[in-house]
Design an enzyme around this catalytic site. Structure first.
Site, PDB file in Angstrom:
ATOM      1  N   HIS A   1      -0.939 -10.908  -5.149  1.00  0.00           N
ATOM      2  CA  HIS A   1       0.474 -10.559  -4.942  1.00  0.00           C
ATOM      3  C   HIS A   1       1.425 -11.525  -5.644  1.00  0.00           C
ATOM      4  O   HIS A   1       2.432 -11.127  -6.207  1.00  0.00           O
ATOM      5  CB  HIS A   1       0.795 -10.528  -3.449  1.00  0.00           C
ATOM      6  CG  HIS A   1      -0.020  -9.525  -2.689  1.00  0.00           C
ATOM      7  ND1 HIS A   1      -0.115  -8.204  -3.077  1.00  0.00           N
ATOM      8  CD2 HIS A   1      -0.783  -9.650  -1.581  1.00  0.00           C
ATOM      9  CE1 HIS A   1      -0.895  -7.559  -2.221  1.00  0.00           C
ATOM     10  NE2 HIS A   1      -1.322  -8.413  -1.312  1.00  0.00           N
TER      11      HIS A   1
ATOM     12  N   HIS B   1      -9.367  -1.918  -4.431  1.00  0.00           N
ATOM     13  CA  HIS B   1      -8.234  -2.287  -3.584  1.00  0.00           C
ATOM     14  C   HIS B   1      -7.302  -3.267  -4.298  1.00  0.00           C
ATOM     15  O   HIS B   1      -6.077  -3.152  -4.194  1.00  0.00           O
ATOM     16  CB  HIS B   1      -8.670  -2.884  -2.243  1.00  0.00           C
ATOM     17  CG  HIS B   1      -7.482  -3.111  -1.366  1.00  0.00           C
ATOM     18  ND1 HIS B   1      -6.905  -2.110  -0.625  1.00  0.00           N
ATOM     19  CD2 HIS B   1      -6.691  -4.198  -1.219  1.00  0.00           C
ATOM     20  CE1 HIS B   1      -5.821  -2.574  -0.034  1.00  0.00           C
ATOM     21  NE2 HIS B   1      -5.665  -3.838  -0.372  1.00  0.00           N
TER      22      HIS B   1
ATOM     23  N   HIS C   1       0.837  -1.212   0.000  1.00  0.00           N
ATOM     24  CA  HIS C   1       0.000   0.000   0.000  1.00  0.00           C
ATOM     25  C   HIS C   1       0.867   1.256   0.000  1.00  0.00           C
ATOM     26  O   HIS C   1       0.564   2.225  -0.695  1.00  0.00           O
ATOM     27  CB  HIS C   1      -0.959  -0.014   1.188  1.00  0.00           C
ATOM     28  CG  HIS C   1      -1.813  -1.251   1.239  1.00  0.00           C
ATOM     29  ND1 HIS C   1      -2.445  -1.675   2.374  1.00  0.00           N
ATOM     30  CD2 HIS C   1      -2.118  -2.166   0.271  1.00  0.00           C
ATOM     31  CE1 HIS C   1      -3.113  -2.806   2.118  1.00  0.00           C
ATOM     32  NE2 HIS C   1      -2.915  -3.119   0.848  1.00  0.00           N
TER      33      HIS C   1
ATOM     34  N   ASP D   1      -3.344  -2.813  -5.003  1.00  0.00           N
ATOM     35  CA  ASP D   1      -2.300  -3.814  -4.750  1.00  0.00           C
ATOM     36  C   ASP D   1      -1.436  -4.040  -5.996  1.00  0.00           C
ATOM     37  O   ASP D   1      -0.214  -4.188  -5.896  1.00  0.00           O
ATOM     38  CB  ASP D   1      -2.925  -5.153  -4.335  1.00  0.00           C
ATOM     39  CG  ASP D   1      -3.365  -5.183  -2.876  1.00  0.00           C
ATOM     40  OD1 ASP D   1      -2.909  -4.330  -2.075  1.00  0.00           O
ATOM     41  OD2 ASP D   1      -4.169  -6.076  -2.534  1.00  0.00           O
TER      42      ASP D   1
END
Ligand SMILES: [Zn+2]
Length: 315
Positions: free
Chosen positions: A284, A257, A92, A261
């Site tokens: 991720h 969001h 973030h 990421d």
């Protein structure tokens, strides 16, 4: 520098080089680590031109470069490591730095994860803007995508593509497009596309919070994780219900969001990307694999920046 920039523009490249940027002054905050539950100090410190972004574990006296090839774990957040030191939940802050165009910065912390704050990147943007941004010596490099790169896993994928018209004015930005599909009816299928700028990030992505499924919280706690998690720093979804009393910041806060990421994970390329990102249910791990795939073959990209400029001017 301005005369060099003029000559560069005249040389026929698709965009003028930008000066490198750091913060005007150091700035600090304290917050809670999402997984450890411990208080964490964070200090953003201006760094010398050309040094890039790195983390310093002040409790260990070790530095960790903010680069994709230092990613050691992507299970719940993105974790960077060098022998003897780790730093987690960096994505973030990295997203906020990339969107604000920060090239050089030292990030000091005294723990193995950054503070989660409200679960979004908005507090980091606030810190950066409060400290102020300055241009300093040197020119920013950027990574221009030259041919498509794709990674996939279990139906999810992440791709980088060159711009369709690389010599048009649109040729130097980063366009992102993502869709996500979750069985929980409160999330469902959501899509979002935007060009990354400080303005679009601030308006569309920065305040989107991380989220978790109610059914997963018990397992996380049993594994000794999410000790610092609460309805103050994560959206909790239970089927069609949002457990947070204040509800959502946008109906599609979830895809916002996930795109935040992506921006943070791809900031570990080490310089801004010029091209297009297309993702489907990526996370991720795939985001990091995408950078490994990109840099695995020098034909996939080229670095555009100071050295290229001097070659061009010399020619
Ligand atoms: Zn996140």
């Amino acid at each position: 520098m301005s005369s060099l920039r003029d000559r560069y523009a005249v040389s026929g490249m698709d965009s003028a080089p930008a000066p490198r940027r750091t913060l005007r002054a150091a700035i600090s905050c304290v917050g809670r680590g999402l997984h450890s539950g411990a208080d964490v100090s964070l200090k953003l410190v201006p760094a010398a031109p050309g040094t890039g972004i790195s983390f310093r574990r002040t409790d260990l006296g070790l530095d960790i470069p903010a680069r994709f090839d230092h990613v050691a774990d992507t299970t719940l957040c993105t974790v960077l490591a060098v022998p003897g030191a780790r730093i987690g939940t960096i994505e973030h802050l990295m997203a906020a730095l990339a969107a604000c165009g920060i090239d050089d910065l030292l990030i000091e912390t005294n723990a193995a994860e950054l503070p989660i704050l409200d679960g979004s990147a908005a507090p980091f943007v606030f810190l950066i803007e409060s400290a102020g941004i300055v241009e300093h010596a040197g020119l920013r490099e950027r990574i221009e995508i030259l041919r498509p790169v794709r990674v996939e896993s279990n139906g999810a994928f992440a791709e980088l593509h060159p711009h369709a018209h690389p010599h048009a004015n649109a040729g130097s930005g980063f366009d992102l497009s993502l869709d996500i599909v979750f069985p929980a009816p409160a999330i469902g299928t959501q899509s979002l596309s935007l060009r990354l700028t400080a303005e679009t990030f601030g308006a569309e992505l920065a305040a989107a919070r991380t989220f978790t499924l109610a059914g997963e919280i018990a397992a996380l706690r049993q594994a000794g994780l999410a000790k610092g998690g609460s309805l103050d720093n994560a959206i909790v979804v239970d089927g069609e219900k949002i457990m947070n009393p204040t509800g959502l910041r946008w109906p599609d806060e979830f895809v916002r969001h996930k795109l935040l990421d992506v921006v943070g994970d791809l900031a570990l390329a080490g310089a801004p990307i010029s091209g297009r990102f297309i993702g489907h249910c990526t996370g991720h791990r795939l985001n990091n694999l995408l950078l490994h795939a990109l840099f695995a073959d020098a034909a996939n990209y080229r670095i555009v920046g100071m050295h290229a400029m001097f070659q061009r001017v010399a020619a």
